[in-house]
Each structure stands twice: as structure tokens, then as C-alpha cells.
Write an enzyme that holds these catalytic residues in place. Sequence first.
Site, PDB file in Angstrom:
ATOM      1  N   THR A 114      -3.704  -3.096  10.258  1.00 53.87           N
ATOM      2  CA  THR A 114      -3.921  -4.471  10.064  1.00 53.87           C
ATOM      3  C   THR A 114      -3.453  -5.391  11.428  1.00 53.87           C
ATOM      4  O   THR A 114      -4.430  -6.066  11.576  1.00 53.87           O
ATOM      5  CB  THR A 114      -3.486  -5.207   8.842  1.00 53.87           C
ATOM      6  OG1 THR A 114      -3.980  -4.326   7.883  1.00 53.87           O
ATOM      7  CG2 THR A 114      -3.726  -6.613   8.737  1.00 53.87           C
ATOM      8  N   ALA A 131      -5.378 -13.615  14.597  1.00 51.27           N
ATOM      9  CA  ALA A 131      -4.548 -14.024  15.585  1.00 51.27           C
ATOM     10  C   ALA A 131      -4.101 -15.385  15.772  1.00 51.27           C
ATOM     11  O   ALA A 131      -3.797 -15.841  16.971  1.00 51.27           O
ATOM     12  CB  ALA A 131      -5.251 -13.490  16.772  1.00 51.27           C
ATOM     13  N   GLU A 137       5.092   6.669  12.758  1.00 49.14           N
ATOM     14  CA  GLU A 137       3.905   6.276  12.518  1.00 49.14           C
ATOM     15  C   GLU A 137       2.726   7.267  12.402  1.00 49.14           C
ATOM     16  O   GLU A 137       2.684   8.043  13.203  1.00 49.14           O
ATOM     17  CB  GLU A 137       3.611   5.295  13.588  1.00 49.14           C
ATOM     18  CG  GLU A 137       2.111   4.867  13.994  1.00 49.14           C
ATOM     19  CD  GLU A 137       1.719   3.900  12.915  1.00 49.14           C
ATOM     20  OE1 GLU A 137       2.233   2.988  12.384  1.00 49.14           O
ATOM     21  OE2 GLU A 137       0.599   4.276  12.272  1.00 49.14           O
ATOM     22  N   ARG A 148      -6.446  -7.114   4.475  1.00 52.72           N
ATOM     23  CA  ARG A 148      -5.296  -7.677   3.793  1.00 52.72           C
ATOM     24  C   ARG A 148      -4.690  -6.811   2.863  1.00 52.72           C
ATOM     25  O   ARG A 148      -5.324  -6.371   2.019  1.00 52.72           O
ATOM     26  CB  ARG A 148      -5.672  -8.836   3.412  1.00 52.72           C
ATOM     27  CG  ARG A 148      -6.181 -10.092   4.172  1.00 52.72           C
ATOM     28  CD  ARG A 148      -6.851 -11.164   3.269  1.00 52.72           C
ATOM     29  NE  ARG A 148      -7.662 -12.381   4.170  1.00 52.72           N
ATOM     30  CZ  ARG A 148      -8.999 -11.888   4.229  1.00 52.72           C
ATOM     31  NH1 ARG A 148      -9.598 -10.952   3.956  1.00 52.72           N
ATOM     32  NH2 ARG A 148      -9.665 -13.051   5.011  1.00 52.72           N
ATOM     33  N   HIS A 203       0.245 -19.457  12.327  1.00 48.45           N
ATOM     34  CA  HIS A 203      -0.120 -20.595  11.240  1.00 48.45           C
ATOM     35  C   HIS A 203       1.263 -21.579  11.278  1.00 48.45           C
ATOM     36  O   HIS A 203       2.410 -21.278  11.480  1.00 48.45           O
ATOM     37  CB  HIS A 203      -0.140 -19.941   9.768  1.00 48.45           C
ATOM     38  CG  HIS A 203      -1.345 -19.490   9.864  1.00 48.45           C
ATOM     39  ND1 HIS A 203      -2.788 -19.687   9.601  1.00 48.45           N
ATOM     40  CD2 HIS A 203      -1.581 -18.058   9.497  1.00 48.45           C
ATOM     41  CE1 HIS A 203      -3.692 -18.942   9.549  1.00 48.45           C
ATOM     42  NE2 HIS A 203      -2.859 -17.728   9.456  1.00 48.45           N
TER      43      HIS A 203
HETATM   44  C1  FAD Z   1      -8.583 -10.541   7.906  1.00 50.13           C
HETATM   45  C2  FAD Z   1      -7.089 -10.836   8.236  1.00 50.13           C
HETATM   46  C3  FAD Z   1      -6.815 -11.840   9.168  1.00 50.13           C
HETATM   47  C4  FAD Z   1      -5.288 -12.123   9.274  1.00 50.13           C
HETATM   48  N1  FAD Z   1      -5.036 -13.366   9.873  1.00 50.13           N
HETATM   49  C5  FAD Z   1      -3.756 -13.649  10.121  1.00 50.13           C
HETATM   50  C6  FAD Z   1      -3.485 -14.582  10.933  1.00 50.13           C
HETATM   51  O1  FAD Z   1      -4.384 -15.553  11.582  1.00 50.13           O
HETATM   52  N2  FAD Z   1      -2.067 -14.955  11.184  1.00 50.13           N
HETATM   53  C7  FAD Z   1      -1.271 -14.349  10.515  1.00 50.13           C
HETATM   54  O2  FAD Z   1      -0.081 -14.663  10.556  1.00 50.13           O
HETATM   55  N3  FAD Z   1      -1.527 -13.246   9.785  1.00 50.13           N
HETATM   56  C8  FAD Z   1      -2.762 -12.910   9.536  1.00 50.13           C
HETATM   57  N4  FAD Z   1      -3.181 -11.680   8.946  1.00 50.13           N
HETATM   58  C9  FAD Z   1      -2.058 -11.003   8.364  1.00 50.13           C
HETATM   59  C10 FAD Z   1      -1.371  -9.913   9.389  1.00 50.13           C
HETATM   60  O3  FAD Z   1      -2.205  -9.298  10.138  1.00 50.13           O
HETATM   61  C11 FAD Z   1      -0.568  -9.022   8.870  1.00 50.13           C
HETATM   62  O4  FAD Z   1       0.198  -9.674   8.014  1.00 50.13           O
HETATM   63  C12 FAD Z   1       0.299  -8.004   9.788  1.00 50.13           C
HETATM   64  O5  FAD Z   1      -0.835  -7.516  10.744  1.00 50.13           O
HETATM   65  C13 FAD Z   1       0.949  -6.983   8.998  1.00 50.13           C
HETATM   66  O6  FAD Z   1       1.517  -5.847   9.613  1.00 50.13           O
HETATM   67  P1  FAD Z   1       2.164  -4.669   9.012  1.00 50.13           P
HETATM   68  O7  FAD Z   1       2.851  -4.183   9.999  1.00 50.13           O
HETATM   69  O8  FAD Z   1       2.918  -5.114   7.808  1.00 50.13           O
HETATM   70  O9  FAD Z   1       0.848  -3.797   8.712  1.00 50.13           O
HETATM   71  P2  FAD Z   1      -0.037  -2.825   9.785  1.00 50.13           P
HETATM   72  O10 FAD Z   1      -0.394  -3.560  10.986  1.00 50.13           O
HETATM   73  O11 FAD Z   1      -1.158  -2.317   8.777  1.00 50.13           O
HETATM   74  O12 FAD Z   1       0.967  -1.663  10.080  1.00 50.13           O
HETATM   75  C14 FAD Z   1       1.291  -0.499   9.100  1.00 50.13           C
HETATM   76  C15 FAD Z   1       1.355   0.590   9.515  1.00 50.13           C
HETATM   77  O13 FAD Z   1       1.879   1.584   8.773  1.00 50.13           O
HETATM   78  C16 FAD Z   1       1.256   2.889   9.309  1.00 50.13           C
HETATM   79  N5  FAD Z   1       1.307   3.618   8.004  1.00 50.13           N
HETATM   80  C17 FAD Z   1       0.742   3.721   6.781  1.00 50.13           C
HETATM   81  N6  FAD Z   1       1.101   4.555   5.932  1.00 50.13           N
HETATM   82  C18 FAD Z   1       1.740   5.402   6.923  1.00 50.13           C
HETATM   83  C19 FAD Z   1       2.357   6.683   6.433  1.00 50.13           C
HETATM   84  N7  FAD Z   1       2.096   7.366   5.195  1.00 50.13           N
HETATM   85  N8  FAD Z   1       3.153   7.337   7.560  1.00 50.13           N
HETATM   86  C20 FAD Z   1       3.287   6.810   8.570  1.00 50.13           C
HETATM   87  N9  FAD Z   1       2.779   5.583   9.074  1.00 50.13           N
HETATM   88  C21 FAD Z   1       2.055   4.968   7.825  1.00 50.13           C
HETATM   89  C22 FAD Z   1      -0.035   2.659   9.491  1.00 50.13           C
HETATM   90  O14 FAD Z   1      -0.788   3.551  10.303  1.00 50.13           O
HETATM   91  C23 FAD Z   1       0.160   1.072  10.602  1.00 50.13           C
HETATM   92  O15 FAD Z   1      -0.029   1.357  11.756  1.00 50.13           O
HETATM   93  C24 FAD Z   1      -4.556 -11.373   8.828  1.00 50.13           C
HETATM   94  C25 FAD Z   1      -4.730 -10.411   8.129  1.00 50.13           C
HETATM   95  C26 FAD Z   1      -6.166  -9.904   7.786  1.00 50.13           C
HETATM   96  C27 FAD Z   1      -6.666  -8.706   7.320  1.00 50.13           C
END
Ligand code: FAD
Length: 479
Positions: A40, A46, A31, A311, A49
Amino acid sequence: MYDVVIIGAGVTGAAIASELAKYDIKTCILEKCSDVCEGTSKANSAIIHAGYDAAEGSLKAKLNVRGNEMMDKLCEDLDIPFKRIGSLVVCIYKEALPGLKELYDRGIKNGVKGLKLLSREEALTMEPNLSDDTQGALFAPSAGIICPFELNIGMAEIAAMNGAEFKLNTEVKDIKKDNDGKFRIITSNGEYTARYVVNAAGVYADVIHNMVSTQKMHITQRRGDYCLLDKQAGGYVNHVIFPQPTELGKGVLISPTVHGNLIVGPTAIETEDKEGTGTTAEGIGELTQKAGSHVKNIPMNKVITSFAGLRAHEDGNDFIIGEAEDVPGFIDCAGIESPGLSSCPAIGEMVCVILDKLMNLKKKENVITKRKAVRRTEGLSTEEMNLLIKENPAYGNVICRCESITEGEILDAIHRPLGATTLDGIKRRTRAGMGRCQAGFCMPRTMEILSRELGIKYEDITKSGGSSNIVLERTKEEA
Ligand SMILES: Cc1cc2nc3c(=O)[nH]c(=O)nc-3n(C[C@H](O)[C@H](O)[C@H](O)COP(=O)(O)OP(=O)(O)OC[C@H]3O[C@@H](n4cnc5c(N)ncnc54)[C@H](O)[C@@H]3O)c2cc1C
């Protein structure tokens, strides 16, 4: 040398890690930030759905409905709050009523239970503050609200307790596949070797994918601005209130939060900047106006903070989960935009099935499936509080006055698996600094505790890692 390296410790990476940690393999999570839940996953609506929105047959639809079903047990195991308060999609134009029926039909096909089309009167009885223009609504009782920080942190802690290794402050810079089929992962913090790589890098999933694959991927960031309102406004609506969805998403919602605030947002503004999470006056103006069209007189004078999340929108408009076609052993979890939070446990399950086919996973003995969250003092009676303070006087020292968070809770957040090392880390684990004054009062006191407990200088304490230091230098030396 690891069996599996997961890139990214958001909800996707943490859910996969917590599933994989049940098996007898060596797993590591890389990370780039100083804590889990810094992408994100920390800035979204939060909402868990119900699953009527995504196209029939899509991964989004399948994993949303499955993830929603898994949420009660998962939240019980992680000891975190989850409330199935239900959602309403509100129609304010008579000619748009067939759109509600379409959503209903899609929901039925997606396997969503309990959906009901409501008349104007039924909707207004359930939610008296809906717009006077309300024509009808779609009610989904299985929708819920959650704390995304606690979900992310809880899953990561379980993974760590079962032996998964988290390498924070470790940014993946490049990935090479050697002739022996193993991956060499070059990071800001040394080189790692793995048999399999899982790409869960959020908005950077295209960058990570494109390091190894010739079939290029492109992710567009769609920024969503929010306003968070004081707890005084928390009861303004009782359900999650959505407008009818558009091509850009589910629209501006109004919802109570699990901790009793009211959230309004998000906008949907495309940006090429993968770090562009600053809010703008235009964005906040847009969400205020849009929210006001289906809920009347929202008390926007009660806003305590604004924030934005990005997103990770992939051109194909669905989650991409699976082995990259031209890179055996490299598993993408890309395009994980909404409903990614709702789907994350199901994504964890799906990635395990994929890896099981590739490496024949064997269950470990004595797997830890439950953890205790930071012990809360909120809601304790005077007698219970007195007993706790007798046991540990730190629970008698209130640090955050807005949220009533004690030193005992902050110490618990620091001294646990993957404990907090930054101010935001404390905030997301305890809520110290989340209240009306937004840490204006408690920040110096929390810094004192962090400095003492971690043995670091005041100047080295950060808000969220990197160069987010709070104080630059001492202006007065102690005599
Ligand atoms: C405005 C908005 C509203 C939303 N509302 C909802 C909702 O109500 N309900 C729902 O179900 N979903 C919702 N979502 C979607 C949901 O938030 C995301 O689908 C989810 O949080 C994605 O999680 P993730 O772990 O894939 O990405 P992230 O949480 O972005 O995690 C990715 C991680 O990878 C790390 N990373 C990136 N590049 C590197 C690298 N080169 N080396 C090491 N680490 C790296 C980052 O630092 C980060 O910590 C919403 C999203 C948004 C933006």
C-alpha cells in the site's frame, strides 16, 4: 537467530526498522516482494495529513499529529522532498457548514496547529478553481505532500546502513512459538528464529496475526482508485483539496504532487481480494465525477496513468499497535490505513518504546542518521551539469526523456544499499518511466543498464519481481 524480526517492508516496517537499527540488537526484515515499498505504501495520496480527521483520543489522531511534526526533520535527514502546502476541506452545501466547524473543533482537540475556518470568498481567493457552490472551507496549514516511495526507501536504506538485514522475496508462511518463548518463522526462503516479532504486513496483518493468536483479527481491503495527471496540470490547485469526510474516508481529493503532477482520487470500494489493485472504468468514472463537485473543470484529458491502492481497514476503525494479548513478544501494527503514511515515524517511535520495555534496548555507538538520496540532475544549471558530466560521463546520457533522468542517476539507484533490481525499483528511486510516456521510450534502455550492471539476462529482468518478466525469449540470436 535475531532479536527482532519485522514482517513487511512498507513505510510501517521501514520506519520501525530505521528506529530499531539505532539500538544494539540484531534486526531482520522479511518482505515477500522483490523490493521495499511494494504494498500500500506505493499507492496512496501521498499526503502528510494535519490530523483533524481522526477521532479524538484515537491512536490515529495521536500518531498522525506526532508524525506530521516529525516530518520536516525526517525528510531533511533522508534528503527527500516534503512540501507543507496546506490543505482545504471544502464545503459545497450551506447546511453542511456545521460539519466544517466540527472538524475544526476535533482538530483543536487533537492538537493540530494553525487551523482556520475560511469564508467562501477567502477560500476562492486561495483557490480560484474551487466549485462555484463553495460555501466555506477549513484550512490546515500543517498538511503537506511527500513522495511515499522516497520516504519508504530512505527509511529502509538508513536501517540497512545501520545493520538491519533485509530479506526480500521472503514470504512468511507460518509462525510457531516454541516452549523456550522464541518464535520460529517459516518462510518461502528458509526458517528464521527471533525473540520478538513485529507484524507490519499491511493488508495481510490479519493473516500474520491469526498464525499465532487465538483472538482472530479481520482486515477489510478498501480499494482507492487514482488518476495521475501530466505536469502541465500540476498547478491547477495550490493546496490539497478535500471534500467533507464521510464514514468511508476523506473522500476524493485533488492535489499537486511533490514532483509537479496533479493527483485525483481515491475511491473507496470494499474488496475481499488482498491483491486486487486493478482500476476499473466505474471507479475512474466515480472519482472524476466526485472530484468535479468541489473543483471545477479539472483537466482530465491530461491523465497519464491510473492506479489503485488498498486500505487495510480493521473492524475497530483504529490502528492496532501493541503486544497481542495472548502472544507475549508478538507486536501487531495492524489496521494501518490512512493516516498511516503521515504517522509512520511516530509508529516507529511507539514500537521502539514497546520493545524497550520488553527487552531494555541499548543505543549503538556511531549511528548513521542521514543519507543522501539518488543524485538528481533536475534543476542543475548548464555549468553544474557540464561539471558533473566531466566527473562522470554517465550523467550526460539521458535515458528517460519525459523526466530527464540520466544513466548516472540509474547507476546510483542500482549501486546503493538496497539498490534497485527491477524496472519499478529504478522508477521509484529515480522517476525514470514516471513521465508522460510511462516508460514507453526508456524501458528497453533501462533494461540494458539493469542487464549489464546486475549481470542478468534480458529475459530475467522483471517489472516488479515474481513473474512480471518483460520479454519471454529471444526471437533472433546474435550472429
Ligand atoms: C487509497 C489510499 C490512500 C491513502 N492516502 C494516504 C495519505 O494520503 N496519507 C497517509 O498518511 N496515509 C494514506 N494512506 C495510508 C497509507 O498508504 C498506509 O497506511 C501505509 O502505506 C501502510 O503501510 P504499511 O507498511 O503498513 O503497509 P504496506 O505498505 O502494505 O506494507 C506491508 C508489506 O508487508 C508485506 N507482506 C505482506 N504479507 C507478507 C508475508 N506473509 N511475508 C512477508 N511480507 C509480507 C507486503 O508485501 C508489503 O510490502 C492511504 C492508503 C490508501 C490505500
